[in-house]
Design a protein around this motif. Structure first.
Motif, short mmCIF file in Angstrom:
data_model
loop_
_atom_site.label_atom_id
_atom_site.label_comp_id
_atom_site.label_asym_id
_atom_site.label_seq_id
_atom_site.Cartn_x
_atom_site.Cartn_y
_atom_site.Cartn_z
N ILE A 42 9.21 -2.86 -2.34
CA ILE A 42 7.86 -2.55 -2.84
C ILE A 42 6.97 -3.78 -2.64
O ILE A 42 7.35 -4.89 -2.97
CB ILE A 42 7.89 -2.15 -4.33
CG1 ILE A 42 8.72 -0.88 -4.52
CG2 ILE A 42 6.49 -1.95 -4.87
CD1 ILE A 42 8.89 -0.45 -5.96
N ARG A 43 5.78 -3.54 -2.09
CA ARG A 43 4.84 -4.63 -1.83
C ARG A 43 3.46 -4.31 -2.36
O ARG A 43 3.03 -3.16 -2.34
CB ARG A 43 4.70 -4.88 -0.32
CG ARG A 43 5.90 -5.46 0.34
CD ARG A 43 5.68 -5.74 1.82
NE ARG A 43 6.89 -6.32 2.36
CZ ARG A 43 7.19 -7.62 2.27
NH1 ARG A 43 6.32 -8.44 1.71
NH2 ARG A 43 8.32 -8.07 2.75
N VAL A 44 2.79 -5.35 -2.81
CA VAL A 44 1.36 -5.27 -3.10
C VAL A 44 0.67 -6.13 -2.06
O VAL A 44 1.02 -7.31 -1.87
CB VAL A 44 1.03 -5.76 -4.53
CG1 VAL A 44 -0.48 -5.77 -4.75
CG2 VAL A 44 1.71 -4.88 -5.57
N ILE A 45 -0.32 -5.55 -1.37
CA ILE A 45 -0.95 -6.20 -0.23
C ILE A 45 -2.46 -6.25 -0.48
O ILE A 45 -3.03 -5.29 -1.02
CB ILE A 45 -0.64 -5.40 1.06
CG1 ILE A 45 0.87 -5.33 1.26
CG2 ILE A 45 -1.31 -5.99 2.28
CD1 ILE A 45 1.34 -4.10 1.97
N ASP A 46 -3.09 -7.34 -0.10
CA ASP A 46 -4.53 -7.44 -0.33
C ASP A 46 -5.32 -6.74 0.79
O ASP A 46 -4.74 -6.15 1.71
CB ASP A 46 -4.96 -8.90 -0.52
CG ASP A 46 -4.93 -9.72 0.77
OD1 ASP A 46 -4.74 -9.15 1.86
OD2 ASP A 46 -5.09 -10.96 0.67
N HIS A 47 -6.64 -6.84 0.75
CA HIS A 47 -7.49 -6.10 1.68
C HIS A 47 -7.36 -6.59 3.12
O HIS A 47 -7.80 -5.90 4.05
CB HIS A 47 -8.95 -6.19 1.24
CG HIS A 47 -9.54 -7.56 1.34
ND1 HIS A 47 -9.22 -8.57 0.45
CD2 HIS A 47 -10.41 -8.10 2.22
CE1 HIS A 47 -9.89 -9.66 0.78
NE2 HIS A 47 -10.62 -9.40 1.85
N GLU A 48 -6.77 -7.76 3.33
CA GLU A 48 -6.57 -8.27 4.68
C GLU A 48 -5.15 -8.04 5.19
O GLU A 48 -4.81 -8.44 6.30
CB GLU A 48 -6.89 -9.77 4.72
CG GLU A 48 -8.37 -10.08 4.46
CD GLU A 48 -8.66 -11.55 4.55
OE1 GLU A 48 -7.72 -12.35 4.32
OE2 GLU A 48 -9.82 -11.92 4.84
N GLY A 49 -4.32 -7.43 4.36
CA GLY A 49 -2.94 -7.16 4.76
C GLY A 49 -1.94 -8.21 4.33
O GLY A 49 -0.76 -8.11 4.65
N GLY A 113 -6.80 -3.17 -1.26
CA GLY A 113 -5.50 -3.40 -0.66
C GLY A 113 -4.64 -2.15 -0.75
O GLY A 113 -5.15 -1.04 -0.96
N ALA A 114 -3.33 -2.33 -0.61
CA ALA A 114 -2.41 -1.19 -0.62
C ALA A 114 -1.11 -1.58 -1.32
O ALA A 114 -0.75 -2.76 -1.37
CB ALA A 114 -2.12 -0.70 0.79
N VAL A 115 -0.46 -0.57 -1.84
CA VAL A 115 0.89 -0.73 -2.41
C VAL A 115 1.82 0.10 -1.55
O VAL A 115 1.52 1.26 -1.25
CB VAL A 115 0.95 -0.25 -3.87
CG1 VAL A 115 2.36 -0.43 -4.42
CG2 VAL A 115 -0.06 -0.99 -4.73
N SER A 116 2.91 -0.49 -1.12
CA SER A 116 3.85 0.24 -0.26
C SER A 116 5.27 0.12 -0.78
O SER A 116 5.61 -0.85 -1.47
CB SER A 116 3.78 -0.30 1.18
OG SER A 116 4.36 -1.59 1.26
N ALA A 117 6.07 1.11 -0.45
CA ALA A 117 7.50 1.09 -0.78
C ALA A 117 8.25 1.52 0.47
O ALA A 117 7.94 2.57 1.05
CB ALA A 117 7.81 2.01 -1.94
N SER A 118 9.19 0.72 0.89
CA SER A 118 9.96 1.05 2.09
C SER A 118 11.26 1.75 1.69
O SER A 118 11.91 1.37 0.71
CB SER A 118 10.27 -0.20 2.91
OG SER A 118 11.06 -1.11 2.16
#
Length: 265
Positions: A42-49, A113-118
């Protein structure tokens, strides 16, 4: 997706109050991973990636996901909906994954930004291995573009059936392109030489298509009934799984609306 929504809610509440607290978000993520270890990544990513929360290479700058198609999709799409990536190589380990993501917004409604889960494809592969379809049987998960996500039995690396490949028997192409939620078709001329009866179902909770193929030769061996039962049970279990997720989403949405109404009082 419930995990992603809860993290997005936390980030957006912090944005509204003007008190960002990544340590609180990090603790929430760790609690989620303890409950669902398969969601490691799980990642939290800002508006620039740039990765704000998530694993990185020791001694190197935080990983940047700005080059991922799913990140660009979240940046340009304002719906806030769940997005599933094509099969990808993990930037750290190099293993195959799919990423599920949601965007989060600033207090003004802009892209924050985005939150992702692999999800490791090895996990999905193990789920398919539980389905016994006989020596000539095959089970697959494909994405909305019909790219292969996982297949059982596993294909040889570099073959036309390899991860991400879009090679399908003509019958499968016609059936899936028709847009129906489920159905069956006779498939001839498969890359491995088998003739099969295909059954497919589009999952409602996630953008995946389940395909199960029964070899015609195996059918003639007299165990069609047993395989049909296995196939039916497998599809029903997948449907129940999808329905359970849908209920969870609706419950979370109602809770979210209640919090919003309470905030207005």
């Amino acid at each position: 997706d419930v995990t992603l929504i809860s993290i997005v809610d936390q980030l957006e509440r912090q944005a509204v109050t003007g008190r960002p607290d990544l340590d609180a978000v990090r603790a929430q993520i760790q609690a989620q991973i303890r409950r669902q270890p398969v969601l490691d990544g799980i990642r939290v990513i800002d508006h620039e990636g740039v990765t704000l929360i998530g694993d990185n290479r020791l001694g190197e700058p935080p990983l940047n996901m700005g080059d991922r198609a799913w990140f660009r999709w979240q940046r340009s799409n304002t719906s806030g909906s769940l997005h599933m990536s094509e099969p990808l190589r993990n930037k750290l380990a190099g293993s195959w994954i799919v990423s599920f993501s949601r965007r989060y917004q600033t207090a003004q409604g802009g892209f924050a930004g985005a939150v992702s889960a692999s999800l490791p494809l090895s996990y999905l592969q193990r789920q398919l291995q539980a389905i016994d379809l006989g020596p000539g049987g095959v089970a697959e998960l494909r994405d909305e573009a019909f790219r292969l996500v996982v297949r059982h039995p596993a294909p040889a690396e570099g073959s036309v059936d390899w991860i991400g490949g879009q090679v399908l028997p003509a019958a499968g192409q016609v059936a899936l392109a028709g847009g129906r939620r489920e159905g069956t078709a006779e498939a001839r001329g498969a890359a491995d030489g088998f003739e099969r009866t295909l059954a497919w179902r589009r999952m409602s909770a996630v953008p995946l298509v389940v395909l199960v193929g029964l070899s015609t030769e195996d059918s003639l061996l007299g165990w069609r009934q047993e395989v049909a039962v296995v196939l039916a049970v497998s599809l029903v279990l997948l449907a129940v799984y999808g329905a359970g997720l849908a209920v969870a989403f609706r419950t979370l949405a109602r809770s979210r609306r209640a919090h919003e109404r309470a905030a207005l009082l």
